[in-house]
Design a protein around this motif. Structure first.
Motif: not given
Ligand code: 6PG
Length: 254
Positions: A53-56, A62-65, A96-99
């Motif tokens: 999930l953290a990898t392209e 995913v719309m992490w926001s 590793r994701v923009p949460l």
């Protein structure tokens, strides 16, 4: 309750299929009610899913926001300890994701267990806009996806055989000393798990095959096999198994 079973060729294929399922569920929830609330599992099996999930290419799908992260259970240890489910998820995914930091809702395993459980029930109730009363099964007021594992003894989350949590009928979160693993745990109970839109079991490895068969094809003995308590009342349940974990299923026999 609808239950689907999918058998993947390997642990790698299982991780990829599970990560893809999370991406699809996230898009549907955000489309339907503007946010995606997912409860993560601990243990070793889901780490590959979190890494994917953290990898392209999945990471940017995913719309992490709009994502909120809960946990199905936690070991009562500080968050920097190797046994911490929070730490495992942080290293495999969250770092590793923009949460948004305020969208990550850990169980405070470092606190006194009963206090941590009471605090977490308030946290989940606030997020699901249900301050009092039973959980609701309406979109936006329930957990969209809960990822669960399966122990060799039939436990899931920290619902252990003959345990207090497995018998809980009103509280959403409880603390319990799990003799089987010699430690205190804090766990969501079937009360709130069974209100979720979707439950996704991830099970890998030959060691789990006898229990997979017992849970799915065996007699219903939920106090002995707590994974049998999981039956979303107005949602879906999916079993993602690798071939080794599915090996004992009669339905898989020629
Ligand atoms: C935990 C989990 C637990 C786990 C099973 C399977 O905190 O340990 O929530 O329920 O999912 O024990 O663990 P493995 O994936 O390591 O086999």
């Amino acid at each position: 309750m609808r239950a689907d079973l999918e058998v993947l060729s390997s642990a790698d294929a299982l991780a990829h299929a599970a990560a893809t399922r999370v991406v699809t569920a996230a898009a549907a929830a955000i489309e339907s009610h503007g946010q995606f609330v997912v409860a993560l599992s601990g243990g070793s099996t889901p780490s590959g899913t979190y890494e994917r999930l953290a990898t392209e290419p999945l990471r940017s799908q995913v719309m992490w926001s709009r994502v909120h992260i809960l946990w199905g259970d936690e070991r009562c240890v500080p968050p920097d300890q190797s046994q911490s489910n929070y730490r495992m998820a942080r290293e495999a995914l969250l770092d590793r994701v923009p949460l948004p930091a305020e969208h990550v809702h850990p169980i405070h395993g470092e606190q006194e267990p009963a206090a941590a459980a009471a605090l977490y029930e308030r946290t989940v109730r606030t997020l699901l806009r249900t301050p009092v009363g039973p959980p609701r099964t309406i979109p936006g007021a329930r957990i969209d996806l809960i990822i669960l594992g399966l122990g060799d003894d039939g436990h899931t989350a920290s619902l252990f055989p003959e345990g207090v949590a497995a018998r809980e009928r009103t509280r959403w979160v409880v603390a319990e000393y799990a003799a089987a693993v010699s430690m205190w745990r804090v766990t969501l109970t079937p009360v709130v798990i069974n209100a979720a839109a979707e439950v996704l079991f991830l099970v890998s490895g030959r060691a789990k095959a006898p229990m997979v068969r017992r849970v799915i094809e065996g007699h219903r003995l939920p106090t002995e096999v707590p994974a049998q308590l999981i039956a979303p009342s107005a949602g879906r349940m999916r079993w993602f198994l690798d071939a080794a974990a599915a090996a004992a299923l009669a339905s898989r026999r020629p």
